[in-house]
Design an enzyme around this catalytic site. Structure first.
Site, PDB file in Angstrom:
ATOM      1  N   GLY A  36       0.818  -1.209   0.000  1.00  0.00           N
ATOM      2  CA  GLY A  36       0.000   0.000   0.000  1.00  0.00           C
ATOM      3  C   GLY A  36       0.848   1.254   0.000  1.00  0.00           C
ATOM      4  O   GLY A  36       0.599   2.196  -0.766  1.00  0.00           O
ATOM      5  N   HIS A  37       1.875   1.282   0.861  1.00  0.00           N
ATOM      6  CA  HIS A  37       2.788   2.430   0.884  1.00  0.00           C
ATOM      7  C   HIS A  37       3.519   2.579  -0.454  1.00  0.00           C
ATOM      8  O   HIS A  37       3.683   3.691  -0.970  1.00  0.00           O
ATOM      9  CB  HIS A  37       3.841   2.250   1.979  1.00  0.00           C
TER      10      HIS A  37
END
Length: 281
Positions: A36-37
């Site tokens: 996600g990051h």
């Protein structure tokens, strides 16, 4: 990728880019990075000429008996992943750098109303810590654009409100939640889950999907909420909150509202998982 724990180094590099008329994107994180990051960083690299990332486990946003000390620190692996994703400048300050007077003497930023419900009610002071550190990081990096995940929906709205209220010249972009194949939203805290808990965890997303489907079919908010809570308890969760709110304001949703968001926080073993589902009807 350049890595520094010093504010002056970050400002010097960003000024050099700006002197050439180049744009700067910023992705603030607490490290222990997951896909996600990395998606945020890749989106930032497509939008702007340069990407700055911060890794700072912010003590101001953790309450008593929360997992500040246990929160995983994985700087070496994070640095490698960020370099591959396109980040060019990594800011890794210490608490003493961000809060030189200590937390008790720190000027803080508080966004009223929207910070006081949902996670704000369960974790008093949490969004004061988030808003303060993000405001400080914005002042240090001075980006054109900043990227945040939609998984932390309330946090995103708090930051948007802060930027608007303080007239900060920064565009805030929310990026869709990245999920595992099971539907579980990616989170640094998923590492707290045992194998059996991870197998049960997708029930949270399924409960949100079922609520949205029920609302679209004409069921009442109360009906779908009670059904979803029952399914979560059956899967081994202990719900913290499960609420239907207006998508733009987080006010309690009314039957006539069209833009809705379902927000949930629930404990599964040691892990407190959050998720949300934004939809229109």
């Amino acid at each position: 990728m350049i890595t520094s724990a010093h504010i002056d180094d970050i400002r010097t590099q960003v000024r050099a880019w700006r002197a050439k008329g180049e744009t700067v994107a910023f992705v603030p994180t607490m490290g222990n990075l997951h896909q996600g990051h990395i998606t945020l960083v890749k989106e930032a690299a497509q939008k702007c000429d340069h990407v700055v990332v911060s890794i700072f486990v912010n003590p101001m946003q953790f309450g008593q008996n929360e997992d500040l000390d246990a929160y995983p620190r994985t700087l070496a692996a994070d640095s490698e992943a960020l370099t591959t994703a396109g980040a060019e400048l990594l800011f890794t300050p210490t608490p003493a750098t961000i809060y030189p007077k200590g937390l008790a003497q720190q000027t803080f930023v508080e966004v009223p109303g929207i910070s006081e419900v949902l996670c704000g009610a369960s974790r008093p002071g949490h969004f004061r810590g988030v808003a303060t550190v993000v405001c400080k990081l914005f002042n240090i990096v001075q980006p054109d654009v900043a990227f945040f995940g939609n998984k932390d929906y309330q946090q995103l709205l708090v930051i948007r409100t802060m930027v608007e209220d303080l007239s900060l010249p920064i565009e805030i972009i929310g990026v869709d939640t990245i999920r595992e194949a099971s539907g579980l939203a990616m989170s640094s805290r998923n590492g707290y889950l045992t194998r059996d808990e991870k197998a049960a965890a997708p029930a949270l997303k399924k409960a949100l999907d079922a609520m949205a489907a029920g609302i679209k079919q004409g069921e009442t908010f109360e009906q779908v909420t009670e059904q979803a809570k029952a399914s979560l308890y059956a899967a081994g969760f202990t719900p913290d909150y499960l609420e239907i709110r207006h998508a733009h304001t987080l006010a309690n949703a009314e039957p006539e509202d069209k833009a809705l968001v379902i927000l949930a926080a629930a404990y599964l073993g040691k892990a407190r998982l959050i998720d949300n589902l934004r939809f229109d009807r």
